[in-house]
Motif scaffolding. Structure first.
Motif, PDB file in Angstrom:
ATOM      1  N   LEU A 182      -4.015  16.100   8.445  1.00 22.50           N
ATOM      2  CA  LEU A 182      -3.906  14.584   7.699  1.00 22.50           C
ATOM      3  C   LEU A 182      -5.412  14.502   6.777  1.00 22.50           C
ATOM      4  O   LEU A 182      -6.052  13.446   7.509  1.00 22.50           O
ATOM      5  N   TYR A 200      -0.016   5.793   0.545  1.00 23.85           N
ATOM      6  CA  TYR A 200      -0.824   7.020   0.010  1.00 23.85           C
ATOM      7  C   TYR A 200      -0.022   8.431  -0.577  1.00 23.85           C
ATOM      8  O   TYR A 200       1.295   8.466   0.246  1.00 23.85           O
ATOM      9  N   PHE A 253       2.596  14.402   2.017  1.00 25.71           N
ATOM     10  CA  PHE A 253       3.217  13.214   2.749  1.00 25.71           C
ATOM     11  C   PHE A 253       2.458  12.289   1.915  1.00 25.71           C
ATOM     12  O   PHE A 253       1.146  11.840   2.148  1.00 25.71           O
ATOM     13  N   TYR A 311       0.794  -0.877  -0.141  1.00 30.84           N
ATOM     14  CA  TYR A 311      -0.304   0.082  -0.015  1.00 30.84           C
ATOM     15  C   TYR A 311       0.689   1.416   0.161  1.00 30.84           C
ATOM     16  O   TYR A 311       2.071   1.615   0.281  1.00 30.84           O
ATOM     17  N   GLN A 319      -1.028  18.040   4.226  1.00 31.53           N
ATOM     18  CA  GLN A 319      -1.423  18.264   5.350  1.00 31.53           C
ATOM     19  C   GLN A 319      -1.707  20.108   5.612  1.00 31.53           C
ATOM     20  O   GLN A 319      -0.932  20.446   4.945  1.00 31.53           O
ATOM     21  N   THR A 356      -3.258  -0.378   8.436  1.00 32.45           N
ATOM     22  CA  THR A 356      -2.469  -0.484   9.473  1.00 32.45           C
ATOM     23  C   THR A 356      -1.657   0.366   9.606  1.00 32.45           C
ATOM     24  O   THR A 356      -1.961   1.232   8.871  1.00 32.45           O
ATOM     25  N   GLU A 357      -1.135   0.231  10.147  1.00 32.74           N
ATOM     26  CA  GLU A 357       0.401   1.009  10.815  1.00 32.74           C
ATOM     27  C   GLU A 357       0.930   1.515   9.380  1.00 32.74           C
ATOM     28  O   GLU A 357       1.456   0.703   8.805  1.00 32.74           O
ATOM     29  N   ALA A 358       1.086   2.938   9.243  1.00 30.60           N
ATOM     30  CA  ALA A 358       1.149   4.099   7.787  1.00 30.60           C
ATOM     31  C   ALA A 358       2.925   4.534   8.424  1.00 30.60           C
ATOM     32  O   ALA A 358       2.585   5.310   9.234  1.00 30.60           O
ATOM     33  N   PHE A 359       4.056   4.250   7.274  1.00 28.92           N
ATOM     34  CA  PHE A 359       5.339   5.545   7.477  1.00 28.92           C
ATOM     35  C   PHE A 359       5.567   5.778   6.586  1.00 28.92           C
ATOM     36  O   PHE A 359       4.853   5.950   5.249  1.00 28.92           O
ATOM     37  N   PHE A 360       5.144   7.051   7.227  1.00 26.64           N
ATOM     38  CA  PHE A 360       5.508   8.336   6.224  1.00 26.64           C
ATOM     39  C   PHE A 360       7.392   9.099   5.636  1.00 26.64           C
ATOM     40  O   PHE A 360       8.035   8.393   6.420  1.00 26.64           O
ATOM     41  N   GLY A 361       7.258   9.049   4.809  1.00 26.62           N
ATOM     42  CA  GLY A 361       8.065  10.298   4.045  1.00 26.62           C
ATOM     43  C   GLY A 361       8.417  11.779   5.358  1.00 26.62           C
ATOM     44  O   GLY A 361       7.405  12.088   6.008  1.00 26.62           O
ATOM     45  N   GLN A 362       9.278  12.034   4.645  1.00 23.62           N
ATOM     46  CA  GLN A 362       9.257  13.542   5.340  1.00 23.62           C
ATOM     47  C   GLN A 362       8.581  14.721   4.525  1.00 23.62           C
ATOM     48  O   GLN A 362       9.119  15.568   5.047  1.00 23.62           O
ATOM     49  N   TYR A 387      -0.990  12.302   1.348  1.00 25.52           N
ATOM     50  CA  TYR A 387      -1.644  12.740   2.212  1.00 25.52           C
ATOM     51  C   TYR A 387      -1.754  14.162   1.876  1.00 25.52           C
ATOM     52  O   TYR A 387      -0.716  14.057   1.872  1.00 25.52           O
TER      53      TYR A 387
END
Lengths: 115, 112
Positions: free
Chosen positions: B43, B33, B90, B31, B37, B99-105, B35
């Motif tokens: 978000l 995504y 983002f 997955y 902000q 579930t837990e998503a990990f974001f870029g900078q 987003y």
């Protein structure tokens, strides 16, 4: 209409005391809840999560409580440290289809821990 | 840190021009995504992808399109940028949806 609400834009706490961040949701299909922390100029980082089959999850200084009947969750940080100063986002996902299954975020609470 | 790279990190563009933001991951997560902000809104999901060439709309998809031709890359295109699209964007990845998503900078985009 916001499905995940964080009604306190900001919170200030003394170092060493407890920080309590609150979150309310309206969608009864939500069954998984998460907290993220965000520092300026960085992406959000995952902090802790809880499934709707539980009412409490603890990880070190961080505890999340879920009250399904009230559609309310809270994040407790004990003891609070200056490095905890950040924006905290509550998020939820549910059992719907398509984008309804993905994370829906609240508007965030700026936590400031005073030394 | 999850291997997520967003480019560019900052961009200023003029109203009416097309803009493409890139997200690259090295984690082989299914997955991906996009987003945005904005103050007071937290978000908000623009589009997401659940596999190569499989994408779906999020809450605020109007004016945006996405493409995913490879597992590791997810592109967000503003077809004709408007001032309302000034935001921080983002990219995020997750193994499973919801579930837990990990974001870029993040990418700070300014439309003037």
């Amino acid at each position: 209409d916001q499905q995940v609400k964080q009604n306190s834009p900001s919170l200030s706490v003394q170092e060493g005391r407890i920080s309590i961040l609150n979150c309310d949701y309206t969608n009864s299909m939500f069954d998984y809840f998460l907290w993220y922390k965000k520092y300026p100029a960085e992406g959000p980082t995952f902090l802790i999560s809880i499934s709707s089959i539980k009412d409490k999850n603890e990880d070190g200084r961080f505890t999340v409580f879920l009250n399904k009947s009230a559609k309310h969750l809270s994040l407790h940080i004990v003891p609070s440290q200056p490095g905890d100063s950040a924006v905290y986002f509550c998020a939820a996902s549910g059992t719907g289809t398509g984008s309804a299954r993905q994370l829906t975020f609240g508007s965030g609470t700026q936590l400031t821990v005073l030394p | 840190d999850a291997g997520i790279t967003q480019s560019p990190r900052h961009k200023v563009t003029e109203t009416g021009t097309p803009v493409t933001l890139r997200c690259h991951q090295t984690e082989n997560h299914r997955y991906m995504y996009w987003y945005r902000q904005d103050p007071g809104h937290g978000l908000r999901l623009i589009h997401y992808s659940y596999g190569v060439k499989d994408t779906d709309k999020g809450e605020v998809s109007d004016g945006y399109s996405v493409s995913r031709s490879k597992t590791e890359d997810f592109l967000l295109t503003l077809e004709s940028a408007t001032s309302s699209q000034t935001s921080v964007y983002f990219c995020a990845i997750s193994l499973k949806g919801g579930t837990e998503a990990f974001f870029g900078q993040g990418t700070r985009l300014t439309v003037v």
